[in-house]
Write a protein that holds these residues in place. Structure first.
Motif, PDB file in Angstrom:
ATOM      1  N   ALA A 103      14.273 -14.314  16.823  1.00 34.28           N
ATOM      2  CA  ALA A 103      14.929 -14.858  15.623  1.00 34.28           C
ATOM      3  C   ALA A 103      13.932 -15.238  14.536  1.00 34.28           C
ATOM      4  N   ILE A 104      12.808 -15.841  14.902  1.00 25.18           N
ATOM      5  CA  ILE A 104      11.888 -16.329  13.871  1.00 25.18           C
ATOM      6  C   ILE A 104      11.187 -15.190  13.114  1.00 25.18           C
ATOM      7  N   PRO A 105      10.640 -14.195  13.827  1.00 29.25           N
ATOM      8  CA  PRO A 105      10.099 -13.062  13.052  1.00 29.25           C
ATOM      9  C   PRO A 105      11.188 -12.344  12.249  1.00 29.25           C
ATOM     10  N   GLY A 106      12.408 -12.297  12.811  1.00 28.89           N
ATOM     11  CA  GLY A 106      13.520 -11.683  12.073  1.00 28.89           C
ATOM     12  C   GLY A 106      13.767 -12.418  10.779  1.00 28.89           C
ATOM     13  N   LEU A 107      13.727 -13.765  10.869  1.00 30.20           N
ATOM     14  CA  LEU A 107      13.921 -14.589   9.681  1.00 30.20           C
ATOM     15  C   LEU A 107      12.803 -14.327   8.664  1.00 30.20           C
ATOM     16  N   ALA A 108      11.588 -14.164   9.169  1.00 32.65           N
ATOM     17  CA  ALA A 108      10.455 -13.902   8.276  1.00 32.65           C
ATOM     18  C   ALA A 108      10.685 -12.609   7.498  1.00 32.65           C
ATOM     19  N   ILE A 109      11.137 -11.557   8.188  1.00 37.26           N
ATOM     20  CA  ILE A 109      11.422 -10.292   7.514  1.00 37.26           C
ATOM     21  C   ILE A 109      12.521 -10.488   6.482  1.00 37.26           C
ATOM     22  N   PHE A 110      13.556 -11.205   6.909  1.00 36.87           N
ATOM     23  CA  PHE A 110      14.686 -11.449   6.008  1.00 36.87           C
ATOM     24  C   PHE A 110      14.236 -12.129   4.724  1.00 36.87           C
ATOM     25  N   VAL A 111      13.439 -13.201   4.863  1.00 36.62           N
ATOM     26  CA  VAL A 111      13.002 -13.952   3.682  1.00 36.62           C
ATOM     27  C   VAL A 111      12.149 -13.065   2.761  1.00 36.62           C
ATOM     28  N   THR A 112      11.246 -12.280   3.371  1.00 37.25           N
ATOM     29  CA  THR A 112      10.374 -11.432   2.561  1.00 37.25           C
ATOM     30  C   THR A 112      11.185 -10.400   1.785  1.00 37.25           C
ATOM     31  N   VAL A 113      12.096  -9.734   2.484  1.00 38.24           N
ATOM     32  CA  VAL A 113      12.901  -8.703   1.826  1.00 38.24           C
ATOM     33  C   VAL A 113      13.776  -9.318   0.746  1.00 38.24           C
ATOM     34  N   LEU A 114      14.339 -10.488   1.056  1.00 42.23           N
ATOM     35  CA  LEU A 114      15.169 -11.177   0.061  1.00 42.23           C
ATOM     36  C   LEU A 114      14.343 -11.519  -1.177  1.00 42.23           C
ATOM     37  N   ALA A 115      13.126 -12.060  -0.942  1.00 43.56           N
ATOM     38  CA  ALA A 115      12.265 -12.432  -2.062  1.00 43.56           C
ATOM     39  C   ALA A 115      12.005 -11.231  -2.946  1.00 43.56           C
ATOM     40  N   LEU A 116      11.706 -10.089  -2.318  1.00 47.07           N
ATOM     41  CA  LEU A 116      11.410  -8.884  -3.098  1.00 47.07           C
ATOM     42  C   LEU A 116      12.636  -8.397  -3.859  1.00 47.07           C
ATOM     43  N   ASN A 117      13.798  -8.482  -3.207  1.00 48.92           N
ATOM     44  CA  ASN A 117      15.017  -8.050  -3.889  1.00 48.92           C
ATOM     45  C   ASN A 117      15.348  -8.941  -5.081  1.00 48.92           C
ATOM     46  N   LEU A 118      15.188 -10.259  -4.900  1.00 52.81           N
ATOM     47  CA  LEU A 118      15.446 -11.184  -6.008  1.00 52.81           C
ATOM     48  C   LEU A 118      14.475 -10.924  -7.151  1.00 52.81           C
ATOM     49  N   PHE A 119      13.224 -10.717  -6.782  1.00 54.66           N
ATOM     50  CA  PHE A 119      12.200 -10.445  -7.779  1.00 54.66           C
ATOM     51  C   PHE A 119      12.550  -9.158  -8.545  1.00 54.66           C
TER      52      PHE A 119
ATOM     53  N   ALA B  16       0.829  -1.204   0.000  1.00 56.05           N
ATOM     54  CA  ALA B  16       0.000   0.000   0.000  1.00 56.05           C
ATOM     55  C   ALA B  16       0.862   1.252   0.000  1.00 56.05           C
ATOM     56  N   SER B  17       1.882   1.282   0.868  1.00 55.40           N
ATOM     57  CA  SER B  17       2.682   2.503   0.931  1.00 55.40           C
ATOM     58  C   SER B  17       3.473   2.696  -0.355  1.00 55.40           C
ATOM     59  N   SER B  18       3.897   1.577  -0.983  1.00 57.59           N
ATOM     60  CA  SER B  18       4.622   1.715  -2.241  1.00 57.59           C
ATOM     61  C   SER B  18       3.726   2.279  -3.333  1.00 57.59           C
ATOM     62  N   VAL B  19       2.485   1.810  -3.367  1.00 58.92           N
ATOM     63  CA  VAL B  19       1.561   2.310  -4.388  1.00 58.92           C
ATOM     64  C   VAL B  19       1.348   3.813  -4.220  1.00 58.92           C
ATOM     65  N   VAL B  20       1.144   4.236  -2.979  1.00 53.62           N
ATOM     66  CA  VAL B  20       0.941   5.667  -2.738  1.00 53.62           C
ATOM     67  C   VAL B  20       2.194   6.454  -3.125  1.00 53.62           C
TER      68      VAL B  20
ATOM     69  N   ILE C 142       9.504   0.450 -12.368  1.00 55.56           N
ATOM     70  CA  ILE C 142       8.935  -0.798 -11.854  1.00 55.56           C
ATOM     71  C   ILE C 142       9.959  -1.534 -11.006  1.00 55.56           C
ATOM     72  N   VAL C 143      11.187  -1.583 -11.502  1.00 57.50           N
ATOM     73  CA  VAL C 143      12.245  -2.248 -10.749  1.00 57.50           C
ATOM     74  C   VAL C 143      12.429  -1.569  -9.398  1.00 57.50           C
ATOM     75  N   MET C 144      12.482  -0.244  -9.426  1.00 53.93           N
ATOM     76  CA  MET C 144      12.684   0.486  -8.184  1.00 53.93           C
ATOM     77  C   MET C 144      11.516   0.264  -7.230  1.00 53.93           C
ATOM     78  N   ALA C 145      10.313   0.203  -7.773  1.00 54.13           N
ATOM     79  CA  ALA C 145       9.137   0.022  -6.929  1.00 54.13           C
ATOM     80  C   ALA C 145       9.192  -1.312  -6.198  1.00 54.13           C
ATOM     81  N   SER C 146       9.652  -2.365  -6.902  1.00 54.55           N
ATOM     82  CA  SER C 146       9.689  -3.674  -6.248  1.00 54.55           C
ATOM     83  C   SER C 146      10.691  -3.655  -5.090  1.00 54.55           C
ATOM     84  N   LEU C 147      11.771  -2.911  -5.258  1.00 52.79           N
ATOM     85  CA  LEU C 147      12.732  -2.802  -4.162  1.00 52.79           C
ATOM     86  C   LEU C 147      12.185  -1.910  -3.049  1.00 52.79           C
ATOM     87  N   MET C 148      11.304  -0.962  -3.453  1.00 51.37           N
ATOM     88  CA  MET C 148      10.752  -0.050  -2.470  1.00 51.37           C
ATOM     89  C   MET C 148       9.813  -0.778  -1.515  1.00 51.37           C
TER      90      MET C 148
END
Lengths: 279, 550
Positions: free
Chosen positions: A245-261, A83-87, A196-202
């Motif tokens: 550690a587990i929520p930290g890992l969750a953030i890590f995986v999500t951010v990594l996924a977005l960066n790879l994408f 949502a914040s990225s779209v705005v 678009i690329v920048m938005a996905s990283l955003m």
């Protein structure tokens, strides 16, 4: 577009990111099916370690299921991220397009305005904004958007500055197209790839800011979030490391996924910048 | 027996250069056999994609990644260059075979002065004594005709003009007294008058030092100026080779014939039709435009003023083609853009059918605007890469109220007129070649049913043979639709072929205007005379009439 899909399928990092993202989104959508009920509920003994009977990720100091928190937290993280990225994208593209296309004094004014935001440390500004407007979902999304649009605006402006000099834009001007029409149909589609690329990283950056806010206790208290979970588990880190550690890992995986994408998108949309494709 | 003097400096035998997989053909150069002799200029002629530049790269050992020599030999003296190690090559490159590039601005290092760059080359190849180096540098700069070498040597490349840069480049190439000089389109980026000087310089230097020069070009005019021998390449194959006079006068291969005919055709002036300009469709009166260069930001106010147009007055008659000829910086493009209202004049007036464009109200102006269309130089930048051709050709029509169906029909008709298939409508610009795109650009101008077309260097970016086709197309369309045209070009030959009248511009002023034939054959102004004299190959083709060939 077919060609686009085919090339994206060939980009390995992009595909890994996409698969991870789809899994995360599915998890967020079916959170109520996987872990029905309120994730704030106390369901077991406190401080159970991961892989205990019935609690895959263990429980926290009040006996709440960590796995349920992760799954429900995915909703908020992704929701706020997108949502914040779209705005931010909306504001950034409009400001950048107007500044780049019309240039002159309008450009000067808009760019000074943009720089005003860029000179303030973004996370600090986000904290101040949320603190002023009381932490609700809307105010958090707004705060993150307010601090993340300037780079988009600058990027779009730079693209517009070069594209408006192109002959096809001049041809449209000679044909008597309206300014609005030229911006929207002639220039914008050509400026979009890097945006678009920048938005996905955003999106990834927005999730990190949101986690930071929740960690500091500035999250929306109606929803459980990963940042809040880390913040709450922080004091217990010696006795119950998994709470942070587990929520930290969750953030890590999500951010990594977005960066790879984002990297995959970049390879496909800007083939000349990528290392591997063509010489 | 071949005597030592006649033994070729470089002999290339059965050379094939392989392109990476996925290129449009397997070999850039195929089974090429060619000799380069001492004390001669060999011109390798070909259009883009003929493999001529890769041939130069192969000799220099500077092939781009993925491109390799797959068979054959390049013998330089006793060495086979194709088997040379990189270290051994470094002793040959620069010292014994030197190169001059097309674009001196990118070939020279922008952060080093001329002196430093030549000095560097001398040091790298072991000239130890610094006094000797200094005197050599001055000598070289003097030999290449640069004014005041003592001061000029300490300038940075951006302070030099295009011609001076190319001279500095040549001085650098000569620094180590090479046996062979490879020049890859060294004059293509220059104005004609400068081109003429550089060609003369190269010729002089070659004669004095008895160099073997491999001169790569696409222009048979340049060949006529400079070549001893000519090799013509097409699609990577050598199609014809021989003495310059033989090839120019009696080309055997149909491809060479076509290329030479294209250049010859242009040196013959167009029909002397008396255009009627009593009722001019366009009149320009006192057009003046000044650009201010340099920073014009919030605070600073230091500006350099450049007069792009200085009190220019012209008329274009109904059905007439008026050529605007000038070198870069003459203001010809600014003039064209002011006619299509992409540039606002500082003062002066542009009248279309007697009505002042500046004085029109918004609505009238919007209505008349599509009646004056423009064709651009670069076919790669003039079409929106994200739009299909159908959209490029119908969009503007629909904005002016043509229903979609009619617009599409008209687009089809115009594609037909410019010689493209109907199926082109569903394709994107990148699927077309440069020449085809230029045709689409012309069709886009024509769908609006214009009265006047501004053609801004419309054929300059195209290969000679395609140039000829597009010029023919333009001439044909003009006749059929009774169009008026403002034809902007730097090339007098092209202007001669298509224009009724020619206006010659220099530094924002029109120095001469008159019937095309009169201007070219009997130029009044000294600048026009200079331009005419500088046209490469003009003397040759004027003095050697076309012979009948097969």
């Amino acid at each position: 577009m077919n060609d686009f899909a085919k090339r994206f399928l060939r980009s390995r990092s992009g595909m890994i990111g996409l698969v991870l993202l789809i899994l995360l989104v599915l998890l967020a959508i079916f959170a109520d099916v996987v872990y029905p009920g309120d994730p704030w509920r106390m369901v077991g003994r406190p401080n159970l370690p991961p892989f205990s009977e019935g609690f895959m990720f263990g429980t926290d100091q009040l006996g709440r299921d960590v796995a349920a928190g992760i799954v429900h937290g995915a909703r908020i993280s992704l929701l706020i991220g997108f949502a914040s990225s779209v705005v931010a994208l909306g504001v950034g593209v409009v400001v950048g397009a107007v500044a780049g296309y019309f240039s002159g004094w309008l450009d000067d004014v808009l760019m000074r305005f943009t720089e005003f935001f860029q000179t303030i440390p973004s996370f600090m500004l986000a904290i101040v904004l949320v603190a002023i407007f009381s932490p609700t979902l809307t105010s958090i999304v707004t705060a993150i958007a307010v601090v993340s649009w300037p780079p988009i605006a600058r990027l779009v402006r730079a693209e517009f500055l070069t594209l408006r000099q192109r002959d096809f834009v001049k041809a449209a001007q000679v044909g008597g197209h309206s300014q609005f029409n030229i911006i929207l149909h002639q220039v914008l589609p050509n400026a979009l790839s890097p945006v678009i690329v920048m938005a996905s990283l955003m999106v990834a950056a927005a999730i990190l800011i949101e986690s930071g806010l929740s960690f500091l206790g500035l999250g929306d208290r109606n929803y459980i979030t990963w940042g809040f979970m880390i913040g709450a588990g922080r004091t217990m880190i010696r006795h119950a490391w998994w709470l942070s550690a587990i929520p930290g890992l969750a953030i890590f995986v999500t951010v990594l996924a977005l960066n790879l994408f984002g990297q995959g998108l970049s390879d496909v949309l800007n083939p000349r910048l990528s290392r591997s494709n063509r010489t | 027996m071949i005597s030592q003097a006649l033994k070729p400096v470089i002999n290339i035998r059965d050379l094939s250069i392989a392109l990476p997989q996925g290129a449009d053909r397997a070999f850039a150069v195929q089974d090429l056999t060619l000799d380069l002799n001492r004390d001669e200029i060999l011109c390798v002629v070909g259009e883009s994609g003929s493999g001529k530049s890769l041939l130069a790269g192969a000799i220099m050992g500077l092939l781009p990644q993925g491109v390799t020599i797959s068979s054959g030999t390049i013998n330089f003296g006793d060495q086979n260059l194709t088997e040379l190690s990189e270290t051994a090559y470094r002793k040959v490159r620069g010292a014994r075979i030197a190169m001059v590039f097309q674009e001196p601005m990118t070939a020279l290092n922008p952060v080093l002065t001329v002196h430093e760059q030549i000095n560097e080359a001398l040091v790298a190849h072991g000239v130890r004594d610094s006094a000797e180096r200094n005197s050599r540098i001055l000598e070289l700069l003097d030999a290449t005709g640069l004014p005041d070498p003592a001061t000029l040597q300490h300038r940075y490349p951006f302070r030099l003009s295009g011609g001076q840069r190319q001279r500095a480049m040549i001085a650098m190439a000569l620094a180590l007294e090479p046996d062979v000089l490879i020049a890859d389109e060294p004059t293509t980026a220059l104005d004609v008058t400068t081109q003429k000087q550089i060609l003369e310089l190269l010729r002089d230097i070659q004669r004095q030092r008895q160099l073997a020069v491999l001169f790569i070009t696409h222009d048979f005019g340049v060949v006529a100026e400079i070549a001893d021998r000519v090799a013509v390449m097409q699609f990577g194959e050598l199609v014809e080779e021989g003495r310059a006079a033989d090839v120019l006068d009696r080309p055997k291969h149909p491809y060479s014939q076509r290329l030479i005919a294209a250049v010859r055709g242009m040196s013959e002036t167009a029909r002397p039709v008396a255009p009627q300009i009593e009722n001019p469709i366009l009149s320009i009166r006192g057009a003046t435009k000044t650009y201010s260069a340099g920073k014009s930001g919030f605070w600073s106010n230091s500006k350099r003023r450049i007069k792009a147009l200085d009190n220019v007055s012209l008329d274009v008659g109904q059905g007439e083609t008026l050529g605007i000829v000038g070198e870069s910086g003459s203001g010809k493009t600014t003039l064209g853009q002011s006619v299509v209202q992409l540039v606002d004049l500082d003062s002066g007036e542009i009248r279309y059918r007697g009505q002042s464009i500046q004085a029109m109200d918004r609505k009238t102006r919007a209505q008349m605007r599509p009646k004056i269309q423009i064709i651009f130089q670069d076919p790669y930048a003039s079409l929106n890469p994200r739009h299909r051709i159908s959209r490029a050709l119908t969009e503007t029509q629909m904005i002016h109220g043509t229903p979609r169906k009619d617009a599409l029909l008209r687009a089809q008709n115009m594609l037909d007129l410019v010689g493209l298939e109907k199926s082109a409508l569903d394709r994107y610009p990148h699927e077309f070649s440069g020449g085809q795109r230029q045709r689409i650009g012309i069709a886009r101008a024509l769908v609006m049913d214009p009265d006047l077309i501004v053609a801004d260097e419309a054929v300059s970016a195209l290969d000679v043979s395609i140039q000829a086709q597009v010029l023919e197309l333009l001439a044909d369309i003009r006749k059929r639709l009774n169009l008026s045209m403002l034809f902007i070009t730097h090339d007098l030959r092209v202007a001669a072929q298509v224009c009724d009248r020619i206006a010659v511009m220099r530094r924002g002023e029109v120095v001469e205007i008159g019937q095309a034939a009169a201007v070219l054959e009997n130029p009044q102004h000294e600048y026009t005379r200079l331009l005419c004299d500088s046209m490469p190959g003009l003397d040759w083709f004027a003095n050697h009439p076309m012979e009948n060939v097969g």
